[in-house]
Design a protein around this motif. Structure first.
Motif, PDB file in Angstrom:
ATOM      1  N   TRP A   1       0.871  -1.372  -0.087  1.00 49.21           N
ATOM      2  CA  TRP A   1      -0.440   0.165  -0.286  1.00 49.21           C
ATOM      3  C   TRP A   1       0.532   1.304   0.077  1.00 49.21           C
ATOM      4  CZ3 TRP A   1      -4.940   2.311  -1.035  1.00 49.21           C
ATOM      5  CH2 TRP A   1      -4.973   2.906   0.260  1.00 49.21           C
ATOM      6  N   GLY A   2       1.983   1.059   1.035  1.00 48.69           N
ATOM      7  CA  GLY A   2       2.362   2.379   0.672  1.00 48.69           C
ATOM      8  C   GLY A   2       3.836   3.145  -0.339  1.00 48.69           C
ATOM      9  N   LEU A   3       3.904   1.907  -0.845  1.00 46.77           N
ATOM     10  CA  LEU A   3       5.256   1.467  -2.248  1.00 46.77           C
ATOM     11  C   LEU A   3       3.810   1.855  -3.499  1.00 46.77           C
ATOM     12  CD1 LEU A   3       7.125  -1.352  -2.027  1.00 46.77           C
ATOM     13  CD2 LEU A   3       7.773   1.013  -1.112  1.00 46.77           C
ATOM     14  N   MET A   4       2.508   2.017  -3.211  1.00 54.18           N
ATOM     15  CA  MET A   4       1.696   2.349  -4.695  1.00 54.18           C
ATOM     16  C   MET A   4       1.044   3.328  -4.254  1.00 54.18           C
ATOM     17  SD  MET A   4      -1.556   2.652  -4.620  1.00 54.18           S
ATOM     18  CE  MET A   4      -2.497   1.974  -3.538  1.00 54.18           C
ATOM     19  N   ALA A   5       0.801   3.812  -3.005  1.00 59.19           N
ATOM     20  CA  ALA A   5       0.495   4.834  -2.795  1.00 59.19           C
ATOM     21  C   ALA A   5       2.068   6.206  -3.253  1.00 59.19           C
ATOM     22  CB  ALA A   5       0.593   5.370  -1.677  1.00 59.19           C
ATOM     23  N   ILE A   6       3.222   5.599  -3.577  1.00 59.63           N
ATOM     24  CA  ILE A   6       4.188   6.708  -4.225  1.00 59.63           C
ATOM     25  C   ILE A   6       4.119   6.999  -5.172  1.00 59.63           C
ATOM     26  CG2 ILE A   6       7.095   6.672  -4.061  1.00 59.63           C
ATOM     27  CD1 ILE A   6       6.774   5.859  -0.769  1.00 59.63           C
ATOM     28  N   THR A   7       4.341   5.424  -6.250  1.00 58.96           N
ATOM     29  CA  THR A   7       4.471   5.709  -7.232  1.00 58.96           C
ATOM     30  C   THR A   7       3.023   6.258  -7.842  1.00 58.96           C
ATOM     31  OG1 THR A   7       4.894   2.933  -6.843  1.00 58.96           O
ATOM     32  CG2 THR A   7       3.686   3.802  -9.310  1.00 58.96           C
ATOM     33  N   VAL A   8       1.891   5.821  -7.187  1.00 58.43           N
ATOM     34  CA  VAL A   8       0.917   6.808  -8.212  1.00 58.43           C
ATOM     35  C   VAL A   8       1.168   8.455  -8.071  1.00 58.43           C
ATOM     36  CG1 VAL A   8      -2.000   7.319  -7.840  1.00 58.43           C
ATOM     37  CG2 VAL A   8      -0.543   5.369  -7.701  1.00 58.43           C
TER      38      VAL A   8
ATOM     39  N   ASP B   1       7.376   9.186 -11.950  1.00 57.97           N
ATOM     40  CA  ASP B   1       8.536   9.827 -12.791  1.00 57.97           C
ATOM     41  C   ASP B   1       9.268   9.004 -13.608  1.00 57.97           C
ATOM     42  OD1 ASP B   1       9.924  11.432 -14.546  1.00 57.97           O
ATOM     43  OD2 ASP B   1      10.919  12.728 -12.777  1.00 57.97           O
ATOM     44  N   PRO B   2       9.486   8.575 -14.332  1.00 57.32           N
ATOM     45  CA  PRO B   2       9.895   7.481 -15.550  1.00 57.32           C
ATOM     46  C   PRO B   2      10.837   7.976 -15.868  1.00 57.32           C
ATOM     47  CG  PRO B   2       8.592   8.651 -17.366  1.00 57.32           C
ATOM     48  CD  PRO B   2       7.870   8.669 -15.673  1.00 57.32           C
ATOM     49  N   GLN B   3      12.048   9.058 -15.324  1.00 60.61           N
ATOM     50  CA  GLN B   3      13.125   9.747 -15.499  1.00 60.61           C
ATOM     51  C   GLN B   3      14.146   9.884 -14.065  1.00 60.61           C
ATOM     52  OE1 GLN B   3      14.508  10.683 -18.747  1.00 60.61           O
ATOM     53  NE2 GLN B   3      12.134  10.602 -19.338  1.00 60.61           N
ATOM     54  N   ASN B   4      12.793   9.389 -13.065  1.00 57.31           N
ATOM     55  CA  ASN B   4      13.720   9.326 -11.859  1.00 57.31           C
ATOM     56  C   ASN B   4      13.896   7.908 -11.488  1.00 57.31           C
ATOM     57  OD1 ASN B   4      14.051  10.040  -8.993  1.00 57.31           O
ATOM     58  ND2 ASN B   4      12.532  11.155  -8.676  1.00 57.31           N
ATOM     59  N   PRO B   5      15.353   7.323 -11.234  1.00 58.57           N
ATOM     60  CA  PRO B   5      15.685   6.741 -10.483  1.00 58.57           C
ATOM     61  C   PRO B   5      14.521   5.524  -9.679  1.00 58.57           C
ATOM     62  CG  PRO B   5      17.577   7.298 -10.949  1.00 58.57           C
ATOM     63  CD  PRO B   5      16.606   8.393 -10.871  1.00 58.57           C
ATOM     64  N   THR B   6      14.723   6.891  -8.391  1.00 57.16           N
ATOM     65  CA  THR B   6      13.728   5.934  -7.278  1.00 57.16           C
ATOM     66  C   THR B   6      12.577   5.928  -7.678  1.00 57.16           C
ATOM     67  OG1 THR B   6      15.007   8.309  -5.959  1.00 57.16           O
ATOM     68  CG2 THR B   6      12.433   6.517  -5.274  1.00 57.16           C
ATOM     69  N   SER B   7      11.206   6.740  -8.638  1.00 53.19           N
ATOM     70  CA  SER B   7      10.421   5.550  -9.273  1.00 53.19           C
ATOM     71  C   SER B   7      10.711   4.748  -9.977  1.00 53.19           C
ATOM     72  CB  SER B   7       9.528   7.162 -10.025  1.00 53.19           C
ATOM     73  OG  SER B   7       9.732   8.409  -9.653  1.00 53.19           O
ATOM     74  N   ILE B   8      11.766   3.919 -10.330  1.00 54.33           N
ATOM     75  CA  ILE B   8      11.744   3.025 -10.868  1.00 54.33           C
ATOM     76  C   ILE B   8      12.326   2.094 -10.121  1.00 54.33           C
ATOM     77  CG2 ILE B   8      13.381   1.464 -12.431  1.00 54.33           C
ATOM     78  CD1 ILE B   8      11.224   3.761 -14.063  1.00 54.33           C
ATOM     79  N   TYR B   9      12.515   2.462  -8.621  1.00 56.56           N
ATOM     80  CA  TYR B   9      12.688   1.481  -8.000  1.00 56.56           C
ATOM     81  C   TYR B   9      11.759   1.028  -6.937  1.00 56.56           C
ATOM     82  CZ  TYR B   9      16.455  -0.304  -4.550  1.00 56.56           C
ATOM     83  OH  TYR B   9      16.662  -0.831  -3.240  1.00 56.56           O
ATOM     84  N   VAL B  10      11.184   2.282  -6.734  1.00 55.59           N
ATOM     85  CA  VAL B  10       9.713   1.761  -6.094  1.00 55.59           C
ATOM     86  C   VAL B  10       9.058   0.850  -6.703  1.00 55.59           C
ATOM     87  CG1 VAL B  10       7.382   3.020  -4.770  1.00 55.59           C
ATOM     88  CG2 VAL B  10       9.612   4.080  -4.320  1.00 55.59           C
TER      89      VAL B  10
END
Length: 296
Positions: free
Chosen positions: A242-249, A253-262
């Motif tokens: 739930w936490g990871l999904m909320a951050i992803t939604v 940002d496909p250009q942000n490494p953090t978004s890909i990692y999440v």
């Protein structure tokens, strides 16, 4: 008729009272939340991992689950079997368990005070969330130790109560602990970025790596050494998901490494969850409907 444990009854009542007080304060605090809750209470402390405000609606589910097991514990005072109250027969939820949970509720009030007072620092919120995590962990340790000591015949005789303990207490506290683990990671990330000065992308990736290690180690332990204790705990992975999904939604940002990692971590945790379900019910089917309960 067996003699009632006055200390247990007092602690059970105090548990309910402290819980109700926390709900009132929580309602006041949550009404002050902005779009994004940041654990340091500073408006400029947004990070790549801060979830949106709606993600914290999971607290409603967590609190309702806690309320359910507290009410259940109160009913065990009134119900008897073999001339003894249920709570004395099973002796799973004990006086130390309730005392520690009351401490947890008092610490929750402290956390809400920190948020309401808008304390301009990261160390205090981090220590506050960690102290909540420790108290819930201690409650679960006591619970599992006592549950493992329940004689198999008694567990079969009182299997409805054993089921209530597993569904309400075990899974309710596991959800609470899992969300506090996520919260610990988020506040640690804010601490690293805004207090230590670590670059945001690096801090976010390190935080996600730590969370990935924790979840992975837990996954292997629950299928091996801890299987006897946590085989019916199912709320851990959905809470993290739930936490990871909320951050992803909210922050994709496909250009942000953090978004890909999440997103990758979300997929990994999902695989762990479905593997857990498959292994648990596969073994249950092989052993029979109540064989697993008899191991307690």
């Amino acid at each position: 008729m067996a003699k009632q444990d006055v200390c247990f009854i007092i602690l059970a009542v105090l548990t309910m009272v402290s819980f109700v007080v926390v709900q009132v304060v929580s309602g006041i605090t949550m009404s002050r939340c902005e779009k994004h809750w940041n654990f340091t209470n500073r408006s400029n402390d947004d990070t790549d991992l801060n979830p949106p405000g709606w993600a914290f609606s999971i607290w409603f589910v967590i609190y309702m689950w806690q309320a359910a097991w507290i009410i259940y514990v109160l009913t065990t005072i009134c119900r008897q079997c073999c001339g003894k109250p249920i709570y004395q027969l099973l002796n799973v939820v004990t006086s130390p368990f309730l005392a520690i949970f009351i401490v947890n509720q008092l610490l929750s009030l402290g956390f809400f005070y920190i948020y309401i007072m808008q304390m301009d620092e990261t160390v205090t919120p981090m220590l506050s969330v960690f102290s909540l995590w420790v108290t819930v962990l201690l409650c679960l340790i006591i619970y599992h130790y006592q549950m493992a000591a329940v004689p198999p015949k008694l567990a079969c005789q009182l299997r409805k109560d054993v089921t209530c303990l597993i569904v309400l207490v075990q899974n309710g506290l596991a959800m609470y602990l899992s969300w506090l683990t996520v919260a610990d990671m988020l506040v640690l990330n804010s601490f690293a970025v805004y207090t230590v000065g670590v670059p945001m992308t690096m801090s976010s990736c390190l935080t996600l790596t730590l969370l990935a290690v924790i979840v992975t180690v837990y996954f292997f332990l629950e299928l091996t050494l801890w299987r006897k204790y946590v085989r019916y705990t199912f709320t851990t992975y959905p809470t993290v998901m739930w936490g990871l999904m909320a951050i992803t939604v909210d922050k994709w940002d496909p250009q942000n490494p953090t978004s890909i990692y999440v997103l990758v971590l979300l997929l990994v945790v999902s695989v762990y969850f479905f593997a857990k379900i498959g292994v648990t019910f596969g073994r249950r089917s092989a052993k029979g409907k109540y064989a697993a309960l008899q191991q307690y």
